[in-house]
Enzyme design. Structure first.
Site, short mmCIF file in Angstrom:
data_model
loop_
_atom_site.label_atom_id
_atom_site.label_comp_id
_atom_site.label_asym_id
_atom_site.label_seq_id
_atom_site.Cartn_x
_atom_site.Cartn_y
_atom_site.Cartn_z
N HIS A 62 82.46 -22.34 11.35
CA HIS A 62 82.06 -22.63 12.73
C HIS A 62 81.80 -24.13 12.86
O HIS A 62 80.64 -24.56 12.85
CB HIS A 62 80.81 -21.82 13.11
CG HIS A 62 81.01 -20.34 13.04
ND1 HIS A 62 81.66 -19.63 14.03
CD2 HIS A 62 80.68 -19.43 12.10
CE1 HIS A 62 81.71 -18.34 13.71
NE2 HIS A 62 81.12 -18.19 12.53
N GLY A 67 75.20 -19.61 16.50
CA GLY A 67 73.85 -19.23 16.95
C GLY A 67 73.73 -19.20 18.46
O GLY A 67 74.69 -18.97 19.18
N GLY A 68 72.52 -19.43 18.91
CA GLY A 68 72.22 -19.28 20.33
C GLY A 68 71.82 -17.85 20.66
O GLY A 68 71.63 -17.51 21.82
N THR A 98 79.65 -15.98 18.57
CA THR A 98 79.01 -15.18 19.62
C THR A 98 79.11 -15.85 20.99
O THR A 98 79.30 -15.20 22.01
CB THR A 98 77.50 -15.02 19.33
OG1 THR A 98 77.31 -14.90 17.93
CG2 THR A 98 76.93 -13.80 20.02
N ARG A 162 76.28 -7.31 19.38
CA ARG A 162 76.47 -8.57 20.12
C ARG A 162 77.88 -8.69 20.69
O ARG A 162 78.21 -9.65 21.37
CB ARG A 162 76.23 -9.77 19.19
CG ARG A 162 74.79 -9.89 18.74
CD ARG A 162 74.69 -10.73 17.47
NE ARG A 162 75.29 -10.05 16.32
CZ ARG A 162 75.36 -10.56 15.10
NH1 ARG A 162 74.91 -11.77 14.86
NH2 ARG A 162 75.89 -9.87 14.10
N ARG A 226 78.91 -6.40 4.36
CA ARG A 226 77.64 -6.25 5.08
C ARG A 226 76.89 -4.99 4.63
O ARG A 226 75.67 -4.97 4.59
CB ARG A 226 77.95 -6.16 6.58
CG ARG A 226 76.75 -6.22 7.47
CD ARG A 226 77.15 -5.95 8.90
NE ARG A 226 77.93 -7.01 9.53
CZ ARG A 226 77.41 -8.15 10.01
NH1 ARG A 226 76.13 -8.37 9.91
NH2 ARG A 226 78.18 -9.05 10.58
N ASP A 284 81.52 -18.57 6.39
CA ASP A 284 80.84 -18.46 7.70
C ASP A 284 80.05 -19.74 7.98
O ASP A 284 79.07 -19.73 8.74
CB ASP A 284 79.93 -17.23 7.74
CG ASP A 284 79.79 -16.62 9.13
OD1 ASP A 284 80.43 -17.14 10.06
OD2 ASP A 284 79.02 -15.66 9.29
ZN ZN Z 1 81.01 -13.04 12.30
#
Ligand code: ZN
Length: 384
Positions: A62, A67-68, A98, A162, A226, A284
């Site tokens: 990213h 975030g945010g 996101t 999300r 995950r 990530d």
């Molecule tokens: Zn992701």
């Protein structure tokens, strides 16, 4: 324009033993036991006592931050070329994440082009978590054909609170458009799917494939470590010929909540019959590592851009040298998953994107990207 790296222990990622590697411009020209070029003007590097690895291909970063998710105060910052070079990442692939409202693809495109100006082979995904997709040109197939650094769409969130909970019909349409754009552009195309902890897991992938003629390669799930349940679904996907991506950056809370750490996930996958060629690792980097308590966001930090290098050094500390399966998951496997046939490998004709690590402690000493020496003896120098 000729550079000869002599006497390095080469991992291509396959272990080749001691080799000389000749670079010509942006490409590797030859990998031989011994190369002599009498009378040629040539830069020679004695890489005795060093391992020579392909530059890392990081399939999810990213560069504009992430975030945010807890409001503006929780946004993470931008990454620059120095972050990636220090982490040995020569091919960072950027995604929004996101937030596609207060961040946008035009900014991601600008940041990707900046990284390219600074010598990296930076690439990007169109879209964000959401469907319908936000694109640069109004259409993902057009983005693939008309925008050089775009190699696919991602990360599109499925099974995540999300995300936008796309229907199978929407995913199939999106994957079909990517397949068309990938064919017309010659890039292959890829749909990077962010997997959340929703109960469906990878089911959507199977449903899209069962109701279409799309190749499995096109659907590339990430964060599959995950949960153990998700990893087992990803192993079936890999056994059937797909690629799956393991997220390296983690927190103790994630592991406590059931995340399988990267090396454990890789070994479990291979021992469960997943071909070692189908597993990839990504950092990530720049993305937020949110911490939830009882459904509420309780804090957040940014994933670092050197996660792959740190994992490699951890693996070296255990094995005494770079383990080939770990290295492949950072180089040739993600390159193949993304259709990048010149990235992530040391072979004649491939990009001259290489890392020199000290034998023993695995410290990163030199970074070459497309023939340019971006780090020398630990010091970074960007192109003018
Ligand atoms: Zn992701």
């Amino acid at each position: 324009m000729l550079t000869l790296i002599r006497n390095a222990h080469v991992f291509a990622p396959r272990a080749l033993g001691r080799r000389d590697v000749l670079l010509a411009g942006e490409r590797i020209m030859a990998v031989e036991e011994s190369i002599s070029l009498a009378g040629q003007e040539i830069t020679e590097i004695d890489a005795r006592n060093h391992w020579l690895l392909p530059g890392f291909v990081d399939a999810l970063t990213h560069p504009c931050g992430g975030g945010g998710e807890g409001g503006f105060g929780n946004r993470t910052g931008e990454l620059d070329a120095l972050d990636f070079i220090r982490g040995g990442v020569t091919t960072p692939v950027g995604a929004l994440g996101t937030d596609s409202i207060a961040r946008n693809l035009e900014t991601l495109f600008g940041q990707t082009m900046k990284l390219r100006t600074e010598g990296l082979s930076a690439l990007m995904y169109s879209g964000s978590y959401r469907v319908p997709l936000t694109t640069l040109t109004g259409d993902i197939a057009r983005d693939l054909v008309l925008v050089a650094p775009v190699i696919g769409a991602g990360e599109i969130a499925i099974a995540d609170h999300r995300g936008s909970h796309p229907s199978n019909h929407e995913l199939r349409r999106l994957a079909s458009d990517i397949a068309l754009g990938g064919t017309l552009s010659g890039k292959g195309g890829v749909l990077l799917l962010h997997l959340g902890d929703g109960s469906g897991g990878l089911n959507a992938i199977e449903e899209v494939l069962a109701s279409s003629e799309l190749p499995r390669r096109l659907l590339f799930p990430t964060h599959v470590n995950r949960q153990a349940r998700l990893l087992d679904q990803a192993i079936s996907h890999m056994r059937a010929g797909g690629f799956a991506d393991i997220t390296v950056s983690t927190t103790p809370e994630f592991v406590e909540a059931g995340e399988v750490t990267a090396l454990d996930a890789l070994h479990h996958a291979i021992h469960s019959g997943a071909p070692s060629s189908q597993v990839s690792f990504s950092s990530d980097a720049g993305g937020s590592l949110p911490l939830y308590r009882e459904g509420e966001l309780a804090g957040l930090q940014a994933a670092p851009a050197n996660s792959l290098l740190c994992l490699m050094q951890e693996a070296i500390a255990t094995h005494g040298e770079p383990p080939v399966d770990v290295l492949a998951a950072m180089t040739i496997n993600p390159a193949n998953a993304l259709g990048l046939v010149k990235h992530g490998r040391i072979a004649a004709g491939a990009n001259a994107s290489l890392l020199l690590l000290s034998q023993g402690d695995g410290q990163l000493k030199d970074v070459f990207c497309k023939g340019k020496r971006l780090m020398q003896a630990g010091e970074i120098s960007l192109p003018d």
